[in-house]
Scaffold this motif. Sequence first.
Motif, PDB file in Angstrom:
ATOM      1  N   PRO A 231      -3.153   5.942  16.025  1.00  0.00           N
ATOM      2  CA  PRO A 231      -2.341   4.819  15.550  1.00  0.00           C
ATOM      3  C   PRO A 231      -2.148   4.913  14.048  1.00  0.00           C
ATOM      4  CG  PRO A 231      -4.075   4.067  17.023  1.00  0.00           C
ATOM      5  CD  PRO A 231      -4.363   5.513  16.738  1.00  0.00           C
ATOM      6  N   GLN A 281       2.497   6.282  15.985  1.00  0.00           N
ATOM      7  CA  GLN A 281       1.452   7.295  16.045  1.00  0.00           C
ATOM      8  C   GLN A 281       1.827   8.461  15.145  1.00  0.00           C
ATOM      9  OE1 GLN A 281       1.273   8.052  20.334  1.00  0.00           O
ATOM     10  NE2 GLN A 281      -0.768   7.131  20.353  1.00  0.00           N
ATOM     11  N   LEU A 300      -0.375  -1.165  16.361  1.00  0.00           N
ATOM     12  CA  LEU A 300      -0.549   0.253  16.038  1.00  0.00           C
ATOM     13  C   LEU A 300      -0.071   0.625  14.637  1.00  0.00           C
ATOM     14  CD1 LEU A 300       0.504   1.984  19.406  1.00  0.00           C
ATOM     15  CD2 LEU A 300      -1.756   1.176  18.707  1.00  0.00           C
TER      16      LEU A 300
END
Length: 533
Positions: A231, A281, A300
Amino acid sequence: MGARRRGALAPRAGIFLVIVTVIICFRYYRFDAGYDWSQHAQRFPVAEADMTRPPQGPPLRQGRVQYRFPRAAFVAPDARLASRREAVRDAFLRCWNSYKEHAWGYDELAPVSLKGKTTFGGWAATLVDSLDALLIMGLDAEFNATLPVVGALDWARTADSSINVFETTIRHLGGLLSAYDLSGERVLLLKAIELGDMLYMAFDTPNRMPPFWLNFAQAKAGTQRAGAADPSAAPTSLSLELTRLSQLTGNPKYFDATDRVKKFLARTQETTQLPGMWPVQMDFANERAWESRDFTLGALADSLYEYLPKMSALLGGHDAAYERMYTRAMDVVERHLLFRPMLPHGDDILFSGNARVLLEKEGVQQHVELVPEGQHLGCFAGGMFGLGGKLFGIEKHVEIGERLARGCAWAYDAFAAGVMPEIFGMIPCPSIAEGSIESVFLLYRMTGKAEYQEMAWRMFLAVQNATSTEHANSAILDVTIEASATGKLDSMESFFMAETLKYFYLVFSPPDLISLDQYVFNTEAHPLRRPKR
């Protein structure tokens, strides 16, 4: 004679202070910590001469953040606000007393079964997370009772083989540093240094990028590596806490560690599928940010963006990279993520959704698709826009911040339980041009508008109605039904007292209590002291 007398007494005074310090340390501090990470030889060390040091000198000129409240707000607080503040304090004490009776020293209280839970290493997360709230609410006796527990914490004593670096940093390290900034209690800084040395080991990788999990065995063996699909918020949201630790100790290693992550962000900002933003990500092991096509200010990725203006504030404006990265990223957010939901009364509110980059074929951008989804985690964005607008003189961002904060308050009112869900979908309007808790507090302090206090009061009452158990408060299962039937989960995470109730308390407090021009809040609501002007 007088001067000579003062000179004669000075050594004795010094000896006395040393003795008092030693007594205090023995009272609160364990010298038999299970493992001294500061003495562990790193496999990929940074020479002290190569370390980047925190900027020195008085802060550069930045915009005033807090509204210039009239004198009456400080010397003659409103009786209604005082009553509301006491209601929040009572709610906090109700939870604290239940934690103290049923879960003292545990990470969390299970508010239904009334048992202690170990969820974050077994290091008394609720207690450490609540230290500054105790001080802010004037609960000095309760704060003093925590110090022996804090002093006895042993970061090597845990049943876990690894820890979440991000969560440990924002809750434990942030909690210790904030409470030290507010109290000056030496034991808090000593324990923060111990913890900082352990967290610093997460950066002992070939490229000095930290993994999501700090695995103790791998750290000791020198075999840990950064993640290839972590993340984006996790390694990039350690900067406030580690920077403050360097500022307080004079040791540059903590700042140097997180500054290397900042340089990675600066290098990759224009290399992503949506240039200007970073995806949810990223490949920290190989220092790439190209692969993912999903972008958000929510889960995230949230605190990556939140910390950009906050780091500028903590560094007194000395590192221009944070302002550049913030303004560039928010330009992209404004174009591709912000939307006004289609509502029957045309309320002038905003939400930040998600963006997905769709490709016609590999490497060729087709278009950016808006996913009109609201997230509770994204409610910080109003405060972030407000802070960035104030610091950097971008008035439009303050207006955007207000509309985002009103959006989250609207979402609370829109559901039967009076509480906003974690995630929900909406239908967007074609344009945003027509007309959390943290954001509501920050924008009240930034604008002085009493409407935010009214929003906060409605939210507080709704939270209490929907989450109260017999002894504390709990997470709930369903917000689409009446508050009495929401379904209580046997969980009360530490942030409820450390963050939610603290912000409610502050929004009804005199504005000189934790001024936004003197402190900056980490993502767990821990105020860290900014450089003095």
